[in-house]
Motif scaffolding. Structure first.
Motif, PDB file in Angstrom:
ATOM      1  N   GLU A  17      51.136  25.139  -4.579  1.00 38.23           N
ATOM      2  CA  GLU A  17      50.823  26.446  -3.998  1.00 38.23           C
ATOM      3  C   GLU A  17      51.606  26.663  -2.708  1.00 38.23           C
ATOM      4  N   ARG A  18      51.691  25.617  -1.889  1.00 41.22           N
ATOM      5  CA  ARG A  18      52.455  25.730  -0.646  1.00 41.22           C
ATOM      6  C   ARG A  18      53.932  25.937  -0.939  1.00 41.22           C
ATOM      7  N   LYS A  57      47.946  21.414  -4.812  1.00 37.40           N
ATOM      8  CA  LYS A  57      47.928  22.017  -3.481  1.00 37.40           C
ATOM      9  C   LYS A  57      49.349  22.161  -2.941  1.00 37.40           C
ATOM     10  N   ASP A  58      50.159  21.127  -3.148  1.00 39.77           N
ATOM     11  CA  ASP A  58      51.556  21.206  -2.717  1.00 39.77           C
ATOM     12  C   ASP A  58      52.306  22.287  -3.483  1.00 39.77           C
TER      13      ASP A  58
END
Length: 360
Positions: free
Chosen positions: A221-222, A218-219
């Motif tokens: 993608e950010r 998730k990090d």
């Protein structure tokens, strides 16, 4: 011939067939022959060069010249080794990369930039992933401040949208079709009437590597989104009056996807003392390879000393004068009333913002 406080300036007319490079090649021999600290050659006009003789090491104790050449979006931030001021000109070099190890002088360089811009009609924004410890003291003058990666992930899209809105303004003023891609618009906000021209924005990114670090998918993608937005700002921001000042200890391809592309857009380079030669190469190797050795020889006991270069291949040594954090913060508080009204950035105004002082 003109004496100066640091030495002497001499103008020479070149002989037929000579060029400035011929005189520059003899600078080291002239230095020893005349017994001075340095001889620097500067072309004045075709056929004429100026020799700047510096009698001592002006970078040992920095004293900025009285006429430093500042102005709108021009900040005299350091002293060159030839005793002239190094001026950070955002109109000429819109984006810059500042590298240096801990206690090398990056923060001092940043303080001078912020205090120099604080008195100008400019919006200042910051991303400081060290919980804001570097940029929070300047909060009264900041229009936006992100203190972690999560806040940065919200601020960067806002700046990109602001950039796109400014492109729409340029299109509307010049009759450009709305469907025209941003990359094909060759004009900029400086061609707009002053009454319609949006205020310039300077974005300071401290410890840029923190934006690249990830701990989960998730990090990741950010991170990819933030890096893409930074690259877009670097590629297209100049025409919209948005400028980047990216700082860090190291900035290479090992940070991840997009790092090299972003670095390529940062045409100004300032390299303070670094911990290894590869770090110096990251800053200067692709624009002025001969400057890498000079950056590697900066001593720890001379904080603020740096090597500055740009994509023209030129480079020189500079040193930033001392400016305490308290004085820099006080300057930002005195100019808090100059914070421009940018509705898009209001949600990101620092919470610790003090009440602006009215102009004296």
């Amino acid at each position: 011939m003109r004496p100066t406080s640091t030495g002497l300036r001499i103008r020479l007319r070149l002989a037929p067939g000579q060029e400035p490079a011929d005189v520059a090649a003899s600078a080291e021999r002239l230095r020893h022959a005349w017994g001075v600290h340095g001889v620097y050659v500067e072309p004045v006009k075709p056929g004429v060069v100026e020799l700047r003789l510096v009698g001592f090491d002006v970078l040992r104790r920095v004293r900025m010249p009285r006429k430093a050449g500042g102005g709108f979006l021009r900040v005299p931030v350091a002293l060159r080794e030839d005793a002239t001021a190094f001026v950070r000109d955002y109109r000429a070099i819109p984006h810059e990369l500042v590298l240096g190890a801990t206690l090398s002088g990056k923060s001092m360089y940043l303080r001078h930039l912020i205090t120099g811009l604080a008195a100008q009609p400019v919006a200042l924004a910051g991303i400081d992933c060290k919980r804001g410890v570097e940029l929070a003291p300047f909060a009264p003058r900041l229009s936006a401040l992100a203190t972690d990666a999560g806040q940065a992930a919200e601020l960067l899209p806002t700046l990109v949208q602001e950039m796109e809105d400014r492109y729409d303004l340029i299109r509307a003023r010049q009759g450009i079709a709305p469907s025209t891609p941003d990359e094909e618009i060759t004009s900029d906000v400086w061609g707009l009437p002053e009454s319609e021209r949006p205020v310039p924005i300077v974005l300071f990114v401290d410890e840029v590597a923190e934006l690249f670090l990830v701990a989960s998918r998730k990090d990741e993608e950010r991170r990819d989104e933030m890096v893409t937005q930074l690259i877009r700002l670097a590629q297209l921001g100049r025409a919209a009056g948005i400028y980047l000042e990216v700082c860090g200890q190291r900035f290479g391809a090992e940070l991840g996807k997009g790092a090299t592309m972003l670095r390529a857009q940062l045409s100004g380079r300032v390299c303070h003392r670094v911990n290894d030669e590869p770090s110096a190469k990251m800053a200067l190797g692709d624009i002025a390879p001969e400057a890498v050795g000079a950056a590697c020889t900066i001593a720890p006991e001379r904080p603020g000393l740096a090597v500055v270069g740009d994509t023209s291949g030129g480079w020189s040594r500079i040193r930033t004068p001392y400016l305490s954090l308290a004085d820099a913060a006080a300057a930002c508080e005195r100019t808090a009333h100059l914070v421009p009204d940018l509705p898009a950035l209001k949600p990101f105004r620092p919470a610790s913002l003090t009440k602006p002082r009215p102009p004296a």
